[in-house]
Write a protein that holds these residues in place. Structure first.
Motif, mmCIF file in Angstrom:
data_model
loop_
_atom_site.group_PDB
_atom_site.id
_atom_site.type_symbol
_atom_site.label_atom_id
_atom_site.label_comp_id
_atom_site.label_asym_id
_atom_site.label_seq_id
_atom_site.Cartn_x
_atom_site.Cartn_y
_atom_site.Cartn_z
ATOM 1 N N HIS A 64 69.532 -55.585 -58.878
ATOM 2 C CA HIS A 64 70.992 -55.604 -58.718
ATOM 3 C C HIS A 64 71.384 -55.040 -57.350
ATOM 4 O O HIS A 64 72.135 -55.656 -56.605
ATOM 5 C CB HIS A 64 71.614 -54.776 -59.851
ATOM 6 N N HIS A 65 70.856 -53.883 -57.008
ATOM 7 C CA HIS A 65 71.236 -53.252 -55.740
ATOM 8 C C HIS A 65 70.361 -53.760 -54.598
ATOM 9 O O HIS A 65 69.131 -53.708 -54.708
ATOM 10 C CB HIS A 65 71.120 -51.734 -55.860
ATOM 11 N N HIS A 99 73.937 -58.907 -56.708
ATOM 12 C CA HIS A 99 74.751 -57.697 -56.748
ATOM 13 C C HIS A 99 76.186 -58.036 -57.170
ATOM 14 O O HIS A 99 76.444 -58.296 -58.350
ATOM 15 C CB HIS A 99 74.674 -57.001 -55.377
ATOM 16 N N GLY A 285 79.111 -49.330 -62.136
ATOM 17 C CA GLY A 285 78.873 -48.901 -60.749
ATOM 18 C C GLY A 285 79.993 -48.014 -60.260
ATOM 19 O O GLY A 285 80.283 -46.990 -60.862
ATOM 20 N N HIS A 327 76.705 -44.091 -62.292
ATOM 21 C CA HIS A 327 76.407 -45.405 -61.695
ATOM 22 C C HIS A 327 75.156 -46.025 -62.343
ATOM 23 O O HIS A 327 75.059 -47.235 -62.530
ATOM 24 C CB HIS A 327 76.218 -45.227 -60.183
ATOM 25 N N GLU A 330 74.448 -48.899 -65.073
ATOM 26 C CA GLU A 330 74.270 -50.337 -64.803
ATOM 27 C C GLU A 330 72.855 -50.817 -65.113
ATOM 28 O O GLU A 330 72.593 -52.020 -65.046
ATOM 29 C CB GLU A 330 74.544 -50.626 -63.317
HETATM 30 ZN ZN LIG Z 1 75.818 -50.578 -58.714
#
Ligand SMILES: [Zn+2]
Length: 367
Positions: A64-65, A99, A285, A327, A330
């Protein structure tokens, strides 16, 4: 299946161009022509996650990041992010980031979080709008059929499952060619009247330049007359979800429910402990900034991560309820993305072995 095929499938469902413009999504490291041996889904691409991919023998990590986000100044095997990038490249591992395009996807990270905490009737909290155009072109009747066919063959004038969506009305075009003109019809200094059709159709924002090219190519006139009328419609995606719980919860009950469903050892609440919670808005997030909008839309509480002191204080003074679920919550996207990928690949009759990373990449330890 090659990486390029996977990117195409992902782009069909969570288009990379729906990501924020500051974001960095898509294939960050790798080889588009590589055959995929297996996929590992993760939240953050740490060195341990790369080791995990090597251990289980898969050559594609989807996180994701984005690992590469700010400027990378050095890639050195012994140093920080350089070590991770170096290891990915040395081991022929492809790294893809999904993302903010996964955040705004209606079944994306926020829906995954909403599902975990049992939200029902979820709707997009901040639906985005997209620009599109109504085009009108004035063209002689005898050139109409070929022109429409060309537009249609190039994928224009489509609405959902319908192609060839045109509206036409008859009229009389008139013009007087003057010195220097090379008219397709008519004579210099004489007014010419022509039976014309006003053709109207819709195009997407990214089809504007091909439409202009086709008009110039297939309209017989030296100076075709056309207009693009800019319009807006709901894009079908957007950030955050809002939904309701199966019943009213007290704040303490709700907070304990969320902690247990998200397996979070610690969360932070600000607001009125006496309130009753039924409608819930969530942005995974860092979603602070949308809390007032969420309240206007009926949320009894706004859930996100990374809430700072002053944002919390402002909200408390304004009488809002906020819940900071960290965060890292997630991480639920690891399982969620595996399911989405299995579904998307299944629809294309493709199969790849998909694994969920077991590494906890939360930088915080809850003491
Ligand atoms: Zn995030």
């Amino acid at each position: 299946m090659k990486i390029s095929d996977l990117l195409q499938i992902i782009d069909k469902h969570t288009p990379f161009d729906t990501a924020e413009n500051w974001d960095n999504v898509g294939l960050l490291i790798g080889n588009k022509n590589a055959e995929i041996t297996g996929i590992l889904t993760g939240l953050d691409c740490t060195e341990q996650v790369v080791d995990e991919a090597i251990d289980i023998g898969v050559n594609t990590i989807i996180c994701h990041h984005p690992l590469i986000f700010k400027g990378v100044k050095q890639i050195i095997q012994q140093d920080g992010y350089g070590a991770i990038i170096h290891k990915l490249i040395r081991n022929d591992i492809n790294l893809i980031a999904l993302h903010t395009n996964l955040d705004v996807y209606p079944k994306g990270v926020n829906a995954m979080l909403g599902d975990k905490i049992g939200l029902q009737n979820m709707q997009i909290l901040n639906p985005e709008k997209t620009t599109y155009y109504k085009v009108q072109v004035f063209i002689p009747s005898k050139n109409l059929q070929n022109f429409k066919q060309q537009l249609s063959d190039h994928g224009l004038a489509q609405e959902g499952d319908y192609e060839y969506c045109f509206f036409e009305s008859e009229g009389t075009g008139q013009f007087k060619p003057v010195n220097g003109a090379k008219p397709y019809l008519g004579e210099i200094d004489k007014i010419e009247y022509v039976d014309e059709i006003k053709l109207e159709f819709m195009i997407e924002k990214n089809q504007k330049s091909i439409t202009i090219d086709l008009i110039k190519q297939f309209h017989p006139y030296e100076t075709p007359v056309y207009d693009f009328i800019q319009l807006e419609k709901e894009a079908g995606y957007g950030l955050g979800m809002i939904g309701s719980l199966d019943r009213h919860y007290s704040v303490t009950e709700f907070v304990n429910h969320v902690k247990s469903k998200l397996d979070m050892p610690s969360v932070r609440f600000t607001g009125n402990l006496e309130d009753s919670i039924n409608n819930v808005a969530i942005i995974g997030g860092s979603g602070i900034g949308f809390e007032y909008d969420a309240t206007r839309k009926g949320a009894d509480i706004f859930i996100t991560g990374d809430i700072k002191h002053h944002d919390a204080l402002d909200a408390k003074i304004a009488g809002l309820n906020l819940l900071d679920i960290n965060h890292y919550s997630e991480y639920v996207m690891k399982e969620g993305l595996k399911s989405l990928l299995e579904q998307w690949l299944g629809e294309a009759s493709l199969h790849v072995n998909i694994n969920v990373s077991t590494i906890n990449t939360d930088p915080f330890t809850y003491l």
